[in-house]
Design a protein around this motif. Structure first.
Motif, PDB file in Angstrom:
ATOM      1  N   LEU A  46      89.454  30.222  82.233  1.00 18.62           N
ATOM      2  CA  LEU A  46      89.826  30.123  80.825  1.00 18.62           C
ATOM      3  C   LEU A  46      89.986  28.664  80.414  1.00 18.62           C
ATOM      4  CD1 LEU A  46      90.585  31.425  78.160  1.00 18.62           C
ATOM      5  CD2 LEU A  46      92.927  31.649  79.019  1.00 18.62           C
ATOM      6  N   GLU A  47      90.630  27.855  81.248  1.00 16.87           N
ATOM      7  CA  GLU A  47      90.794  26.431  80.941  1.00 16.87           C
ATOM      8  C   GLU A  47      89.436  25.743  80.823  1.00 16.87           C
ATOM      9  OE1 GLU A  47      93.342  25.242  84.136  1.00 16.87           O
ATOM     10  OE2 GLU A  47      95.162  25.893  83.095  1.00 16.87           O
ATOM     11  N   GLU A  48      88.514  26.080  81.714  1.00 17.32           N
ATOM     12  CA  GLU A  48      87.173  25.494  81.665  1.00 17.32           C
ATOM     13  C   GLU A  48      86.454  25.905  80.382  1.00 17.32           C
ATOM     14  OE1 GLU A  48      83.852  23.312  82.974  1.00 17.32           O
ATOM     15  OE2 GLU A  48      85.936  23.272  83.603  1.00 17.32           O
ATOM     16  N   LEU A  49      86.577  27.158  80.012  1.00 12.51           N
ATOM     17  CA  LEU A  49      85.966  27.636  78.773  1.00 12.51           C
ATOM     18  C   LEU A  49      86.573  26.929  77.565  1.00 12.51           C
ATOM     19  CD1 LEU A  49      84.077  29.578  77.296  1.00 12.51           C
ATOM     20  CD2 LEU A  49      85.893  31.287  77.392  1.00 12.51           C
ATOM     21  N   GLU A  50      87.885  26.755  77.559  1.00 15.76           N
ATOM     22  CA  GLU A  50      88.547  26.053  76.459  1.00 15.76           C
ATOM     23  C   GLU A  50      88.069  24.606  76.367  1.00 15.76           C
ATOM     24  OE1 GLU A  50      92.605  26.806  77.528  1.00 15.76           O
ATOM     25  OE2 GLU A  50      92.730  28.546  76.174  1.00 15.76           O
ATOM     26  N   ARG A  51      87.902  23.932  77.524  1.00 17.39           N
ATOM     27  CA  ARG A  51      87.384  22.558  77.529  1.00 17.39           C
ATOM     28  C   ARG A  51      85.970  22.517  76.968  1.00 17.39           C
ATOM     29  NH1 ARG A  51      90.494  22.056  82.214  1.00 17.39           N
ATOM     30  NH2 ARG A  51      88.837  22.827  83.564  1.00 17.39           N
ATOM     31  N   CYS A  52      85.178  23.499  77.348  1.00 17.20           N
ATOM     32  CA  CYS A  52      83.792  23.561  76.878  1.00 17.20           C
ATOM     33  C   CYS A  52      83.744  23.760  75.364  1.00 17.20           C
ATOM     34  CB  CYS A  52      83.079  24.704  77.592  1.00 17.20           C
ATOM     35  SG  CYS A  52      81.305  24.672  77.445  1.00 17.20           S
ATOM     36  N   VAL A  53      84.521  24.688  74.857  1.00 19.48           N
ATOM     37  CA  VAL A  53      84.562  24.951  73.414  1.00 19.48           C
ATOM     38  C   VAL A  53      85.063  23.718  72.674  1.00 19.48           C
ATOM     39  CG1 VAL A  53      85.709  26.304  71.610  1.00 19.48           C
ATOM     40  CG2 VAL A  53      84.768  27.447  73.613  1.00 19.48           C
ATOM     41  N   SER A  54      86.110  23.093  73.195  1.00 16.66           N
ATOM     42  CA  SER A  54      86.659  21.894  72.565  1.00 16.66           C
ATOM     43  C   SER A  54      85.615  20.781  72.505  1.00 16.66           C
ATOM     44  CB  SER A  54      87.893  21.430  73.332  1.00 16.66           C
ATOM     45  OG  SER A  54      88.387  20.243  72.793  1.00 16.66           O
ATOM     46  N   GLY A  55      84.908  20.577  73.613  1.00 18.22           N
ATOM     47  CA  GLY A  55      83.869  19.545  73.645  1.00 18.22           C
ATOM     48  C   GLY A  55      82.752  19.837  72.668  1.00 18.22           C
ATOM     49  N   LEU A  56      82.334  21.089  72.586  1.00 18.77           N
ATOM     50  CA  LEU A  56      81.271  21.455  71.647  1.00 18.77           C
ATOM     51  C   LEU A  56      81.721  21.279  70.201  1.00 18.77           C
ATOM     52  CD1 LEU A  56      79.813  24.582  73.447  1.00 18.77           C
ATOM     53  CD2 LEU A  56      78.716  22.361  73.151  1.00 18.77           C
ATOM     54  N   MET A  57      82.975  21.592  69.925  1.00 22.00           N
ATOM     55  CA  MET A  57      83.497  21.411  68.563  1.00 22.00           C
ATOM     56  C   MET A  57      83.534  19.931  68.197  1.00 22.00           C
ATOM     57  SD  MET A  57      86.410  24.386  68.481  1.00 22.00           S
ATOM     58  CE  MET A  57      87.010  23.962  66.870  1.00 22.00           C
ATOM     59  N   ARG A  58      83.959  19.069  69.155  1.00 21.73           N
ATOM     60  CA  ARG A  58      83.967  17.625  68.895  1.00 21.73           C
ATOM     61  C   ARG A  58      82.554  17.111  68.675  1.00 21.73           C
ATOM     62  NH1 ARG A  58      87.620  17.692  72.987  1.00 21.73           N
ATOM     63  NH2 ARG A  58      86.176  16.733  74.453  1.00 21.73           N
ATOM     64  N   LEU A  59      81.615  17.594  69.470  1.00 20.56           N
ATOM     65  CA  LEU A  59      80.230  17.179  69.315  1.00 20.56           C
ATOM     66  C   LEU A  59      79.693  17.619  67.949  1.00 20.56           C
ATOM     67  CD1 LEU A  59      77.717  15.876  70.507  1.00 20.56           C
ATOM     68  CD2 LEU A  59      77.174  18.085  71.575  1.00 20.56           C
ATOM     69  N   GLN A  60      80.000  18.843  67.560  1.00 17.43           N
ATOM     70  CA  GLN A  60      79.564  19.338  66.251  1.00 17.43           C
ATOM     71  C   GLN A  60      80.146  18.485  65.124  1.00 17.43           C
ATOM     72  OE1 GLN A  60      81.088  23.227  65.135  1.00 17.43           O
ATOM     73  NE2 GLN A  60      79.186  23.679  64.053  1.00 17.43           N
ATOM     74  N   GLU A  61      81.402  18.111  65.233  1.00 21.29           N
ATOM     75  CA  GLU A  61      82.038  17.285  64.204  1.00 21.29           C
ATOM     76  C   GLU A  61      81.383  15.906  64.147  1.00 21.29           C
ATOM     77  OE1 GLU A  61      84.125  16.294  61.018  1.00 21.29           O
ATOM     78  OE2 GLU A  61      84.090  18.293  61.912  1.00 21.29           O
ATOM     79  N   ARG A  62      81.091  15.317  65.313  1.00 23.56           N
ATOM     80  CA  ARG A  62      80.438  14.004  65.332  1.00 23.56           C
ATOM     81  C   ARG A  62      79.047  14.071  64.715  1.00 23.56           C
ATOM     82  NH1 ARG A  62      81.821   9.560  68.323  1.00 23.56           N
ATOM     83  NH2 ARG A  62      83.909   9.692  69.128  1.00 23.56           N
ATOM     84  N   ILE A  63      78.347  15.155  64.947  1.00 23.08           N
ATOM     85  CA  ILE A  63      77.017  15.323  64.352  1.00 23.08           C
ATOM     86  C   ILE A  63      77.132  15.380  62.837  1.00 23.08           C
ATOM     87  CG2 ILE A  63      75.099  16.952  64.076  1.00 23.08           C
ATOM     88  CD1 ILE A  63      75.474  17.614  67.102  1.00 23.08           C
ATOM     89  N   LYS A  64      78.113  16.119  62.322  1.00 24.12           N
ATOM     90  CA  LYS A  64      78.331  16.202  60.870  1.00 24.12           C
ATOM     91  C   LYS A  64      78.639  14.830  60.294  1.00 24.12           C
ATOM     92  CE  LYS A  64      80.153  20.891  60.685  1.00 24.12           C
ATOM     93  NZ  LYS A  64      81.357  21.706  60.428  1.00 24.12           N
ATOM     94  N   VAL A  65      79.531  14.092  60.971  1.00 27.68           N
ATOM     95  CA  VAL A  65      79.918  12.771  60.493  1.00 27.68           C
ATOM     96  C   VAL A  65      78.706  11.835  60.467  1.00 27.68           C
ATOM     97  CG1 VAL A  65      81.246  10.704  61.107  1.00 27.68           C
ATOM     98  CG2 VAL A  65      82.344  12.953  61.161  1.00 27.68           C
ATOM     99  N   ASN A  66      77.913  11.867  61.538  1.00 20.59           N
ATOM    100  CA  ASN A  66      76.741  10.987  61.619  1.00 20.59           C
ATOM    101  C   ASN A  66      75.670  11.343  60.589  1.00 20.59           C
ATOM    102  OD1 ASN A  66      77.790   9.372  63.642  1.00 20.59           O
ATOM    103  ND2 ASN A  66      76.975  10.675  65.267  1.00 20.59           N
ATOM    104  N   ARG A  67      75.567  12.600  60.231  1.00 22.22           N
ATOM    105  CA  ARG A  67      74.577  13.016  59.224  1.00 22.22           C
ATOM    106  C   ARG A  67      74.944  12.490  57.852  1.00 22.22           C
ATOM    107  NH1 ARG A  67      73.548  19.276  60.850  1.00 22.22           N
ATOM    108  NH2 ARG A  67      72.133  18.853  62.581  1.00 22.22           N
ATOM    109  N   HIS A  68      76.247  12.329  57.620  1.00 27.08           N
ATOM    110  CA  HIS A  68      76.714  11.896  56.304  1.00 27.08           C
ATOM    111  C   HIS A  68      76.960  10.390  56.252  1.00 27.08           C
ATOM    112  CE1 HIS A  68      77.460  16.226  56.211  1.00 27.08           C
ATOM    113  NE2 HIS A  68      77.268  16.109  54.917  1.00 27.08           N
ATOM    114  N   ALA A  69      76.685   9.708  57.341  1.00 23.81           N
ATOM    115  CA  ALA A  69      76.939   8.253  57.399  1.00 23.81           C
ATOM    116  C   ALA A  69      75.784   7.480  56.771  1.00 23.81           C
ATOM    117  CB  ALA A  69      77.133   7.808  58.837  1.00 23.81           C
TER     118      ALA A  69
END
Length: 69
Positions: A46-69
Motif C-alpha cells: 500500500l505504501e508503494e502504491l501511495e508513493r507511485c500515485v503521489s509521484g504520478l500526480m506530481r508529474l501530472q501537475e508539472r506537465i500542466k504547469v509546463n504547458r501553460h508556461a
C-alpha cells in the motif's frame, strides 16, 4: 522496505523507468515486478502504491504547469 520519494520531474521519470517491465508474461505483466511485490507486506504494498500515485500526480501537475508556461 522504505525508499525515498522522488521529488523532481527527473527523479520521478527515472524512478518510473527503473521499474521497467522485465520478464513480461504473455499478457505483458512483469513477472519481476510480481516477484518483487510478493516480498512486501500488505502495508508495504500500500505504501508503494501511495508513493507511485503521489509521484504520478506530481508529474501530472508539472506537465500542466509546463504547458501553460
Amino acid at each position: 522496505m522504505q525508499t525515498s520519494v522522488p521529488q523532481t520531474e527527473e527523479e520521478i521519470i527515472a524512478w518510473l523507468n527503473a521499474r521497467g517491465n522485465g520478464d513480461p508474461d504473455e499478457n505483458g505483466i512483469s513477472r519481476d515486478q510480481l516477484r518483487e511485490n510478493r516480498l512486501l507486506t500488505p502495508r508495504e504494498r500500500l505504501e508503494e502504491l501511495e508513493r507511485c500515485v503521489s509521484g504520478l500526480m506530481r508529474l501530472q501537475e508539472r506537465i500542466k504547469v509546463n504547458r501553460h508556461a
